[in-house]
Design a protein around this motif. Structure first.
Motif, PDB file in Angstrom:
ATOM      1  N   VAL A  13      48.898  41.082  37.563  1.00  5.44           N
ATOM      2  CA  VAL A  13      48.016  42.098  36.993  1.00  5.44           C
ATOM      3  C   VAL A  13      48.358  43.446  37.621  1.00  5.44           C
ATOM      4  O   VAL A  13      48.379  43.567  38.847  1.00  5.44           O
ATOM      5  N   ASN A  14      48.646  44.440  36.787  1.00  4.68           N
ATOM      6  CA  ASN A  14      48.950  45.793  37.283  1.00  4.68           C
ATOM      7  C   ASN A  14      50.041  45.783  38.356  1.00  4.68           C
ATOM      8  O   ASN A  14      49.891  46.398  39.409  1.00  4.68           O
ATOM      9  N   ASP A  54      40.177  44.129  38.545  1.00  5.18           N
ATOM     10  CA  ASP A  54      41.376  44.193  37.704  1.00  5.18           C
ATOM     11  C   ASP A  54      41.476  42.969  36.795  1.00  5.18           C
ATOM     12  O   ASP A  54      41.851  43.087  35.628  1.00  5.18           O
ATOM     13  N   ILE A  55      41.142  41.810  37.344  1.00  2.00           N
ATOM     14  CA  ILE A  55      41.199  40.577  36.554  1.00  2.00           C
ATOM     15  C   ILE A  55      40.151  40.609  35.446  1.00  2.00           C
ATOM     16  O   ILE A  55      40.443  40.291  34.290  1.00  2.00           O
ATOM     17  N   LEU A  61      41.316  42.892  32.707  1.00  5.15           N
ATOM     18  CA  LEU A  61      42.351  42.256  31.890  1.00  5.15           C
ATOM     19  C   LEU A  61      41.740  41.234  30.933  1.00  5.15           C
ATOM     20  O   LEU A  61      42.114  41.174  29.757  1.00  5.15           O
ATOM     21  N   ASN A 107      48.917  37.368  42.987  1.00  9.68           N
ATOM     22  CA  ASN A 107      49.152  38.275  41.856  1.00  9.68           C
ATOM     23  C   ASN A 107      50.476  37.956  41.164  1.00  9.68           C
ATOM     24  O   ASN A 107      51.223  38.840  40.777  1.00  9.68           O
ATOM     25  N   THR A 144      45.898  42.082  43.793  1.00  8.23           N
ATOM     26  CA  THR A 144      45.013  42.482  42.706  1.00  8.23           C
ATOM     27  C   THR A 144      43.604  42.172  43.177  1.00  8.23           C
ATOM     28  O   THR A 144      43.417  41.609  44.249  1.00  8.23           O
ATOM     29  N   GLU A 185      49.526  41.528  30.905  1.00  8.24           N
ATOM     30  CA  GLU A 185      49.088  42.340  29.768  1.00  8.24           C
ATOM     31  C   GLU A 185      50.267  42.801  28.915  1.00  8.24           C
ATOM     32  O   GLU A 185      50.218  42.732  27.679  1.00  8.24           O
ATOM     33  N   ASP A 227      54.039  42.012  34.160  1.00  7.19           N
ATOM     34  CA  ASP A 227      52.604  42.070  33.874  1.00  7.19           C
ATOM     35  C   ASP A 227      52.186  41.128  32.747  1.00  7.19           C
ATOM     36  O   ASP A 227      52.821  41.099  31.685  1.00  7.19           O
TER      37      ASP A 227
END
Length: 155
Positions: A73-74, A20-21, A24, A44, A16, A83, A81
């Motif tokens: 993340v992703n 991206d972080i 999020l 990650n 990641t 998220e 994930d």
């Protein structure tokens, strides 16, 4: 604080990046501690080696949990994930809390980032332990992510 991590106990979910972080953090309206961001940048998340190093004693109830997954993340699989899980349980979580992993006992590893109760906790949402009930099913693991990681990863 920079994390010097020996990752042999973690099978990484890939890469990641800082963007991206940050994205999020914005989506979840939270600011991750630097040690946790550093961990995400290095691994990650990932699956944890299932041996005695993945055991953590919940001191306030004297029970053992086994860390299974630390979310990323992703990742290629949404089930890994941060998220996905945080949004799924958002109505059950304290404010400024994010789900960062799970245990073999079907509970979650959560991190509170509110400035007052910062730390890593075990959320026994399935009431695996007899001590858990609707009023009390969150147990402190550590005061910060580095301390938590030290419990499960040999450096």
């Amino acid at each position: 604080m920079k994390l010097s991590l020996k990752t042999s106990a973690i099978k990484s979910f890939g890469k990641t990046d800082e963007n991206d972080i940050k994205s999020l953090e914005k989506v979840l309206n939270i600011r991750f501690p630097n040690d946790y961001k550093d961990f995400l940048l290095k691994t990650n998340g990932g699956s944890i080696l299932n041996d005695n190093t993945n055991e953590i004693v919940l001191k306030n109830i004297g029970k053992i949990i086994n860390i299974d997954i630390l979310y990323g993340v992703n990742t290629e699989n949404s089930c890994f994930d941060i998220e996905y899980w945080t949004k799924k349980y958002i109505d059950d979580l304290f404010e400024k809390t994010v789900i960062i992993g799970d245990s073999l006992q079907n509970g979650f590893i959560v991190m509170i980032c509110d400035g007052n109760n910062d730390g890593v906790y075990y959320y026994d949402d399935s009431y695996y332990f007899d001590e858990s009930n609707d009023e009390n099913n969150v147990y402190i693991i550590s005061n910060n992510f580095t301390e938590f990681l030290d419990m499960i990863v040999k450096r």
